[in-house]
Design a protein around this motif. Structure first.
Motif, mmCIF file in Angstrom:
data_model
loop_
_atom_site.group_PDB
_atom_site.id
_atom_site.type_symbol
_atom_site.label_atom_id
_atom_site.label_comp_id
_atom_site.label_asym_id
_atom_site.label_seq_id
_atom_site.Cartn_x
_atom_site.Cartn_y
_atom_site.Cartn_z
ATOM 1 N N SER A 299 27.087 6.878 -60.555
ATOM 2 C CA SER A 299 27.572 8.129 -60.445
ATOM 3 C C SER A 299 29.055 8.374 -60.898
ATOM 4 C CB SER A 299 27.579 8.469 -58.752
ATOM 5 O OG SER A 299 28.240 9.700 -58.420
ATOM 6 N N LEU A 300 29.418 9.016 -61.848
ATOM 7 C CA LEU A 300 30.460 9.306 -62.769
ATOM 8 C C LEU A 300 30.738 10.749 -62.430
ATOM 9 C CD1 LEU A 300 29.358 7.407 -65.734
ATOM 10 C CD2 LEU A 300 30.640 6.489 -64.029
ATOM 11 N N GLU A 301 32.231 10.760 -62.843
ATOM 12 C CA GLU A 301 32.735 12.162 -62.852
ATOM 13 C C GLU A 301 32.091 13.299 -63.717
ATOM 14 O OE1 GLU A 301 36.955 14.107 -64.213
ATOM 15 O OE2 GLU A 301 37.314 12.707 -62.961
ATOM 16 N N LYS A 302 31.769 13.172 -64.621
ATOM 17 C CA LYS A 302 31.074 13.967 -65.546
ATOM 18 C C LYS A 302 29.311 13.551 -65.451
ATOM 19 C CE LYS A 302 34.344 16.578 -67.159
ATOM 20 N NZ LYS A 302 34.316 17.923 -66.829
ATOM 21 N N GLY A 303 29.013 13.089 -64.731
ATOM 22 C CA GLY A 303 27.385 12.921 -64.824
ATOM 23 C C GLY A 303 27.125 11.532 -64.204
ATOM 24 N N GLY A 304 25.918 11.105 -64.270
ATOM 25 C CA GLY A 304 25.257 9.998 -63.843
ATOM 26 C C GLY A 304 23.953 9.578 -64.653
ATOM 27 N N ALA A 305 23.624 8.444 -64.335
ATOM 28 C CA ALA A 305 22.277 7.911 -64.926
ATOM 29 C C ALA A 305 21.554 7.110 -63.775
ATOM 30 C CB ALA A 305 22.605 6.903 -66.082
ATOM 31 N N MET A 306 20.314 7.028 -64.216
ATOM 32 C CA MET A 306 19.482 5.720 -63.478
ATOM 33 C C MET A 306 19.041 4.816 -64.621
ATOM 34 S SD MET A 306 15.796 6.450 -61.496
ATOM 35 C CE MET A 306 15.180 5.022 -60.423
ATOM 36 N N PHE A 307 19.078 3.805 -64.325
ATOM 37 C CA PHE A 307 18.837 2.534 -64.991
ATOM 38 C C PHE A 307 18.209 1.496 -64.454
ATOM 39 C CE2 PHE A 307 22.974 1.637 -63.003
ATOM 40 C CZ PHE A 307 22.772 0.126 -62.696
ATOM 41 N N ILE A 308 17.289 0.714 -65.289
ATOM 42 C CA ILE A 308 16.421 -0.328 -64.939
ATOM 43 C C ILE A 308 16.908 -1.444 -65.872
ATOM 44 C CG2 ILE A 308 14.175 -1.559 -64.748
ATOM 45 C CD1 ILE A 308 13.253 1.506 -64.328
ATOM 46 N N ALA A 309 17.065 -2.506 -65.350
ATOM 47 C CA ALA A 309 17.798 -3.742 -66.372
ATOM 48 C C ALA A 309 17.291 -5.126 -65.860
ATOM 49 C CB ALA A 309 19.262 -3.855 -66.151
ATOM 50 N N SER A 310 16.611 -5.843 -66.957
ATOM 51 C CA SER A 310 16.264 -7.213 -66.878
ATOM 52 C C SER A 310 16.300 -7.837 -68.031
ATOM 53 C CB SER A 310 14.689 -6.902 -66.364
ATOM 54 O OG SER A 310 14.124 -8.352 -65.861
ATOM 55 N N GLU A 311 16.150 -9.374 -67.940
ATOM 56 C CA GLU A 311 15.902 -10.022 -69.091
ATOM 57 C C GLU A 311 14.682 -10.766 -68.725
ATOM 58 O OE1 GLU A 311 19.323 -11.928 -71.206
ATOM 59 O OE2 GLU A 311 20.131 -12.002 -69.317
ATOM 60 N N LYS B 26 25.163 -12.127 -76.675
ATOM 61 C CA LYS B 26 24.402 -11.904 -75.366
ATOM 62 C C LYS B 26 23.531 -10.851 -75.606
ATOM 63 C CE LYS B 26 27.836 -13.921 -72.760
ATOM 64 N NZ LYS B 26 28.975 -14.128 -71.589
ATOM 65 N N ASN B 27 22.132 -10.796 -75.290
ATOM 66 C CA ASN B 27 21.266 -9.770 -75.393
ATOM 67 C C ASN B 27 21.477 -8.694 -74.177
ATOM 68 O OD1 ASN B 27 20.042 -11.290 -77.399
ATOM 69 N ND2 ASN B 27 18.057 -11.813 -76.647
ATOM 70 N N ASP B 28 21.955 -9.190 -73.112
ATOM 71 C CA ASP B 28 22.146 -8.042 -72.191
ATOM 72 C C ASP B 28 23.194 -7.119 -72.414
ATOM 73 O OD1 ASP B 28 23.857 -10.518 -71.701
ATOM 74 O OD2 ASP B 28 24.107 -9.782 -69.644
ATOM 75 N N VAL B 29 24.225 -7.814 -72.971
ATOM 76 C CA VAL B 29 25.517 -7.043 -73.376
ATOM 77 C C VAL B 29 25.231 -5.942 -74.494
ATOM 78 C CG1 VAL B 29 27.752 -7.292 -74.407
ATOM 79 C CG2 VAL B 29 27.122 -8.888 -72.648
ATOM 80 N N LEU B 30 24.409 -6.611 -75.295
ATOM 81 C CA LEU B 30 24.112 -5.639 -76.573
ATOM 82 C C LEU B 30 23.042 -4.484 -75.929
ATOM 83 C CD1 LEU B 30 23.115 -8.293 -79.133
ATOM 84 C CD2 LEU B 30 25.123 -6.514 -79.283
ATOM 85 N N ALA B 31 22.148 -4.682 -75.028
ATOM 86 C CA ALA B 31 21.249 -3.612 -74.376
ATOM 87 C C ALA B 31 22.176 -2.687 -73.658
ATOM 88 C CB ALA B 31 20.245 -4.328 -73.675
ATOM 89 N N ARG B 32 22.865 -3.228 -72.962
ATOM 90 C CA ARG B 32 23.827 -2.338 -71.941
ATOM 91 C C ARG B 32 24.754 -1.451 -72.994
ATOM 92 N NH1 ARG B 32 26.383 -5.962 -69.495
ATOM 93 N NH2 ARG B 32 28.574 -5.553 -70.553
ATOM 94 N N ARG B 33 25.386 -1.854 -74.045
ATOM 95 C CA ARG B 33 26.266 -1.049 -74.853
ATOM 96 C C ARG B 33 25.491 0.061 -75.581
ATOM 97 N NH1 ARG B 33 30.735 -3.486 -77.165
ATOM 98 N NH2 ARG B 33 30.105 -2.984 -79.307
#
Length: 425
Positions: A309-321, A150-157
């Motif tokens: 929001s994670l214990e050691k940091g965080g991220a902003m993400f944009i996702a789409s197919e 799956k493309n979305d799984v590969l992209a997230r990883r």
């Protein structure tokens, strides 16, 4: 007679009231927080453990140990555990997260005395049978084989690996990682992690004195700590130097897009305001990304942005197919929307809609006592107090276009964005 042609009067949400817990700390170091609310004879109990330090040589220990807690104890098999819980109409599950793992029990109050011993057994006496471990490894490898198509799984990883580096947050398990799972390692890991000094118990529902006494007795003096303290420290995020990743799939009909950058987490004062900005960009169905890339351009069925929001940091993400033939154009439109946020003030009408949406969503999310517990977990495990929600509501209600453009310029640096494309580009 009700005139249905006239919309009901709407009123802004001024404030929210959260149920606050009672706290007990047992002699063995276990913390119990109880939320007594409701008339139904039902309780939800969560045993939450902080995960042990991530070991890159044995990366799957935390998730494997948690997932296999219900696979057998020295006196009960997996089927016997399930049968005992089912007999009393209860529900038992295990959940794994990057920072914490938990065991969750839903049960009627009158059956609490019968179901608690089952949980006590799996938390204190899981044995991880070799046959069950072999089945677990085989099933997980099969699931991985399917997921990697799956493309979305590969992209997230790929995105998580780039953002978080060689930490638990960036883990992208492969077939070889499952070969590092051994029963002896899992038993040692279990003894260190699942001990009272590393446990927080949350009891919610109709929590009367009898229910609280049963929980305290079962997980108090009779549950001793292990001789070795739980090592729960983890390194900070280590973002990669490379910012663009392309996994080509020549036959792909759709391309997966994952974009974003390391970001502050809930402990930072700017986080609530950043949630407002994120909602404008891609945090709800009426967002700018949806309006542009789905509604106007027709490049995708769905696109969104989020903040982790994670214990050691965080991220902003944009996702789409998106359609493979419009992938490059979609990325350009995403970047355009970010640039607009940095150069043009958000119209007051649009920002007002977002403010009302966020306040309404917050209020709507507090439908029962269990929802209040979830709000407590967000602040407690971040080292924050209930004043966080006071600041959050005030920030949302008072957010201005000037605040948003300042935040966009402070945090949304397109030169620092990570971009992952899987498919065609």
């Amino acid at each position: 007679m009700l005139n249905r042609t006239i919309a009901p009067e709407s009123k802004p949400v001024e404030s929210i009231t959260l149920i606050k817990p009672e706290h007990i700390k047992l002699d063995n170091g276990c913390n119990i927080f109880s939320f007594n609310s409701g008339d139904q004879e039902l309780v939800r109990i969560e045993w939450i453990f902080q995960n042990l330090r991530f070991d890159p040589a044995k990366p799957l220990l935390n998730v494997a140990v948690n997932t296999m807690l219900t696979e057998g104890t020295s006196e009960m098999s997996a089927s016997e555990i399930a049968d005992r819980i089912d007999f009393y109409g209860a529900f038992l599950q295990v959940d794994y997260g990057y920072d914490h793992s938990q065991v969750v029990l839903y049960t009627l109050n009158r059956h609490l005395a019968k179901t608690l011993p089952v949980v006590k057994a799996i938390i204190g006496d899981s044995v991880f049978p070799e046959s069950e471990l072999e089945t677990f490894i085989r099933n997980q490898q099969q699931k991985l084989q399917v997921s990697l198509q799956k493309n979305d799984v590969l992209a997230r990883r790929a995105f998580n690996k780039a953002i978080y580096g060689d930490t638990i947050y960036g883990l992208a398990a492969n077939f070889e990682d499952y070969k590092t799972l051994h029963r002896d390692d899992m038993l040692a890991h279990f003894k260190k992690m699942y001990q009272p000094s590393n446990c927080t118990i949350l009891v919610a529902g109709k929590v009367d004195a009898e229910a609280l006494q049963l929980v305290s007795a079962a997980f108090g003096a009779e549950w001793p700590n292990y001789t070795v303290a739980a090592d729960t420290g983890n390194p900070d995020m280590q973002p990669a130097g490379e910012h663009f990743y392309f996994i080509e799939k020549p036959e792909a009909l759709q391309s997966a897009i994952r974009m974003g950058l390391p970001m502050i987490n809930r402990t930072h004062p700017d986080f609530p305001a950043l949630q407002v900005l994120n909602t404008v960009l891609g945090g709800y169905f009426g967002s700018r990304l949806m309006a542009n890339i789905r509604e106007d351009k027709g490049y995708t069925y769905g696109i969104g942005s989020g903040l982790s929001s994670l214990e050691k940091g965080g991220a902003m993400f944009i996702a789409s197919e998106v359609g493979a033939d419009v992938c490059r154009a979609a990325v350009a439109e995403i970047e355009k929307e970010i640039s607009v946020l940095k150069t043009e003030l958000i119209p007051e009408e649009e920002l007002s809609l977002v403010r009302n949406y966020m306040m309404g969503s917050l209020l709507g999310s507090l439908e029962n006592v269990f929802s209040h517990v979830d709000k407590f977990k967000s602040i407690y495990f971040s080292g924050l107090g209930y004043d966080y929600y006071d600041r959050y509501t005030e920030t949302v209600k008072k957010a201005t276009p000037e605040d948003m453009i300042a935040l966009a310029n402070k945090y949304l640096d397109l030169d620092k964005f990570y971009r992952v494309i899987v498919g065609k580009y």
